[in-house]
Design a protein around this motif. Structure first.
Motif, PDB file in Angstrom:
ATOM      1  N   SER A 125       0.817  -1.213   0.000  1.00  0.00           N
ATOM      2  CA  SER A 125       0.000   0.000   0.000  1.00  0.00           C
ATOM      3  C   SER A 125       0.853   1.267   0.000  1.00  0.00           C
ATOM      4  N   GLY A 126       2.098   1.155   0.518  1.00  0.00           N
ATOM      5  CA  GLY A 126       2.993   2.311   0.518  1.00  0.00           C
ATOM      6  C   GLY A 126       2.761   3.222   1.695  1.00  0.00           C
ATOM      7  N   ASN A 127       1.760   4.065   1.622  1.00  0.00           N
ATOM      8  CA  ASN A 127       1.455   5.006   2.709  1.00  0.00           C
ATOM      9  C   ASN A 127       0.791   4.285   3.885  1.00  0.00           C
ATOM     10  N   VAL A 128       1.177   4.669   5.084  1.00  0.00           N
ATOM     11  CA  VAL A 128       0.642   4.047   6.296  1.00  0.00           C
ATOM     12  C   VAL A 128       0.010   5.134   7.152  1.00  0.00           C
ATOM     13  N   ASP A 129      -1.269   4.989   7.493  1.00  0.00           N
ATOM     14  CA  ASP A 129      -1.908   6.016   8.324  1.00  0.00           C
ATOM     15  C   ASP A 129      -1.360   5.948   9.748  1.00  0.00           C
ATOM     16  N   ASN A 130      -1.581   7.005  10.490  1.00  0.00           N
ATOM     17  CA  ASN A 130      -0.961   7.173  11.803  1.00  0.00           C
ATOM     18  C   ASN A 130      -1.318   6.058  12.779  1.00  0.00           C
ATOM     19  N   LEU A 131      -2.602   5.711  12.887  1.00  0.00           N
ATOM     20  CA  LEU A 131      -3.029   4.694  13.844  1.00  0.00           C
ATOM     21  C   LEU A 131      -2.499   3.315  13.480  1.00  0.00           C
ATOM     22  N   THR A 132      -2.466   2.994  12.200  1.00  0.00           N
ATOM     23  CA  THR A 132      -1.927   1.704  11.773  1.00  0.00           C
ATOM     24  C   THR A 132      -0.441   1.615  12.085  1.00  0.00           C
ATOM     25  N   GLY A 133       0.277   2.706  11.828  1.00  0.00           N
ATOM     26  CA  GLY A 133       1.699   2.747  12.126  1.00  0.00           C
ATOM     27  C   GLY A 133       1.967   2.571  13.610  1.00  0.00           C
ATOM     28  N   GLN A 134       1.159   3.225  14.456  1.00  0.00           N
ATOM     29  CA  GLN A 134       1.324   3.100  15.902  1.00  0.00           C
ATOM     30  C   GLN A 134       0.990   1.684  16.364  1.00  0.00           C
ATOM     31  N   TYR A 135      -0.024   1.087  15.758  1.00  0.00           N
ATOM     32  CA  TYR A 135      -0.392  -0.292  16.104  1.00  0.00           C
ATOM     33  C   TYR A 135       0.773  -1.243  15.863  1.00  0.00           C
ATOM     34  N   VAL A 136       1.370  -1.183  14.685  1.00  0.00           N
ATOM     35  CA  VAL A 136       2.486  -2.073  14.355  1.00  0.00           C
ATOM     36  C   VAL A 136       3.699  -1.768  15.230  1.00  0.00           C
ATOM     37  N   PHE A 137       3.930  -0.482  15.508  1.00  0.00           N
ATOM     38  CA  PHE A 137       5.065  -0.104  16.355  1.00  0.00           C
ATOM     39  C   PHE A 137       4.934  -0.706  17.755  1.00  0.00           C
ATOM     40  N   PHE A 138       3.775  -0.559  18.377  1.00  0.00           N
ATOM     41  CA  PHE A 138       3.582  -1.088  19.731  1.00  0.00           C
ATOM     42  C   PHE A 138       3.599  -2.614  19.738  1.00  0.00           C
ATOM     43  N   LEU A 139       3.127  -3.213  18.647  1.00  0.00           N
ATOM     44  CA  LEU A 139       3.170  -4.670  18.542  1.00  0.00           C
ATOM     45  C   LEU A 139       4.618  -5.149  18.479  1.00  0.00           C
ATOM     46  N   THR A 147      11.416 -10.258  16.329  1.00  0.00           N
ATOM     47  CA  THR A 147      11.914  -8.891  16.487  1.00  0.00           C
ATOM     48  C   THR A 147      12.678  -8.440  15.249  1.00  0.00           C
ATOM     49  N   ALA A 148      13.421  -9.370  14.644  1.00  0.00           N
ATOM     50  CA  ALA A 148      14.183  -9.053  13.431  1.00  0.00           C
ATOM     51  C   ALA A 148      13.256  -8.676  12.274  1.00  0.00           C
ATOM     52  N   LEU A 149      12.077  -9.291  12.218  1.00  0.00           N
ATOM     53  CA  LEU A 149      11.125  -8.994  11.146  1.00  0.00           C
ATOM     54  C   LEU A 149      10.627  -7.550  11.210  1.00  0.00           C
ATOM     55  N   TYR A 150      10.661  -6.974  12.409  1.00  0.00           N
ATOM     56  CA  TYR A 150      10.202  -5.598  12.587  1.00  0.00           C
ATOM     57  C   TYR A 150      11.288  -4.569  12.286  1.00  0.00           C
ATOM     58  N   ALA A 151      12.533  -5.021  12.104  1.00  0.00           N
ATOM     59  CA  ALA A 151      13.662  -4.089  11.996  1.00  0.00           C
ATOM     60  C   ALA A 151      13.445  -3.059  10.893  1.00  0.00           C
ATOM     61  N   ASP A 152      13.024  -3.500   9.720  1.00  0.00           N
ATOM     62  CA  ASP A 152      12.828  -2.591   8.593  1.00  0.00           C
ATOM     63  C   ASP A 152      11.731  -1.572   8.897  1.00  0.00           C
ATOM     64  N   ALA A 188       7.201  -3.443  19.673  1.00  0.00           N
ATOM     65  CA  ALA A 188       7.799  -3.140  20.978  1.00  0.00           C
ATOM     66  C   ALA A 188       7.450  -4.217  21.995  1.00  0.00           C
ATOM     67  N   TYR A 189       6.228  -4.726  21.916  1.00  0.00           N
ATOM     68  CA  TYR A 189       5.799  -5.814  22.807  1.00  0.00           C
ATOM     69  C   TYR A 189       6.707  -7.029  22.672  1.00  0.00           C
ATOM     70  N   ARG A 190       7.029  -7.402  21.433  1.00  0.00           N
ATOM     71  CA  ARG A 190       7.883  -8.572  21.230  1.00  0.00           C
ATOM     72  C   ARG A 190       9.311  -8.283  21.676  1.00  0.00           C
ATOM     73  N   ALA A 191       9.781  -7.070  21.485  1.00  0.00           N
ATOM     74  CA  ALA A 191      11.135  -6.720  21.918  1.00  0.00           C
ATOM     75  C   ALA A 191      11.247  -6.805  23.437  1.00  0.00           C
ATOM     76  N   PHE A 192      10.222  -6.321  24.151  1.00  0.00           N
ATOM     77  CA  PHE A 192      10.227  -6.403  25.617  1.00  0.00           C
ATOM     78  C   PHE A 192      10.148  -7.858  26.089  1.00  0.00           C
ATOM     79  N   TYR A 193       9.368  -8.660  25.370  1.00  0.00           N
ATOM     80  CA  TYR A 193       9.263 -10.066  25.771  1.00  0.00           C
ATOM     81  C   TYR A 193      10.567 -10.815  25.515  1.00  0.00           C
ATOM     82  N   LEU A 194      11.293 -10.419  24.491  1.00  0.00           N
ATOM     83  CA  LEU A 194      12.609 -11.014  24.246  1.00  0.00           C
ATOM     84  C   LEU A 194      13.546 -10.688  25.406  1.00  0.00           C
ATOM     85  N   LEU A 195      13.505  -9.448  25.878  1.00  0.00           N
ATOM     86  CA  LEU A 195      14.299  -9.067  27.048  1.00  0.00           C
ATOM     87  C   LEU A 195      13.843  -9.838  28.289  1.00  0.00           C
ATOM     88  N   ASN A 196      12.549 -10.116  28.366  1.00  0.00           N
ATOM     89  CA  ASN A 196      12.010 -10.899  29.471  1.00  0.00           C
ATOM     90  C   ASN A 196      12.597 -12.306  29.496  1.00  0.00           C
TER      91      ASN A 196
END
Length: 215
Positions: free
Chosen positions: A143-157, A191-196, A159-167
């Protein structure tokens, strides 16, 4: 419970609230992958088979119910809500998630920590969660463009996995008999899948511009 797990649970909860806000406030699921949501619903149903057999704590039970109920509610809205379902990007959400489900189930049957029904499905849920975000990331790239709420959703998702990895890392050093190596390896992969995505999210935040992913 350590601070990393609590932070992971909270960022996961925030990601769900952001997604529900997007769906119910805008009456739209544009930019959201139904296939990723179905994979997450399957992840929670498979992982929390112990919901009515093993009691750990009130907090643990409530979180399990919240994750199962919210994931099923999101899938229902995207499939059945008379208004929301019209905005679903079916032509962009073409990732073959059935192949991923079968592959993760086969892997769980052969690679697990204990050969029991519950442990095999736990391993299956861990493997599946590691790759559940793939349909969503593919849809966003197309789709290319990402709306603000969708971007925040993926970001927090993410971040959740990154914190659980630290756990998991914390528990490895803090607990004598910690053996959840499957979760650690799967957490690294996820977590690596989210890097990009994280890279382009940071660039858009730094430049105060709209989030755009390369096709």
């Amino acid at each position: 419970m350590n601070i990393f797990r609590f932070a992971g649970d909270m960022t996961h909860l925030i990601s769900i609230l952001v997604l529900l806000l997007k769906i119910y406030a805008t009456k739209s699921c544009s930019g959201i992958s139904l296939k990723t949501q179905e994979l997450y619903a399957l992840v929670f149903l498979a992982r929390y088979l112990d919901l009515f057999t093993d009691f750990i704590s009130v907090y643990n039970t409530i979180m399990k119910i919240v994750f199962i109920a919210s994931s099923l509610a999101i899938v229902w809205c995207m499939r059945k809500h008379p208004v929301v379902r019209r905005s679903y990007d079916k032509d962009l959400d073409t990732f073959r998630h059935h192949i991923v489900i079968v592959a993760c189930l086969v892997l769980a049957i052969f690679v697990h920590e204990k050969f029991t029904f519950q442990e095999i499905f736990w391993a299956f849920s861990i493997y599946l969660e590691a790759v559940a975000i793939l349909p969503q990331l593919v849809l966003l790239q197309r789709s290319g463009n990402v709306d603000n709420l969708t971007g925040q959703y993926v970001f927090f998702l993410g971040a959740y996995r990154a914190f659980y990895l630290l756990n998991w890392i914390y528990r490895y050093f803090a607990e004598q008999h910690f053996s959840r190596w499957i979760a650690c390896i799967s957490g690294i992969v996820q977590t690596a899948l989210y890097a990009d995505f994280f890279y382009y999210y940071f660039i858009s935040w730094k430049n105060n511009s709209k989030l755009q992913l390369p096709a």
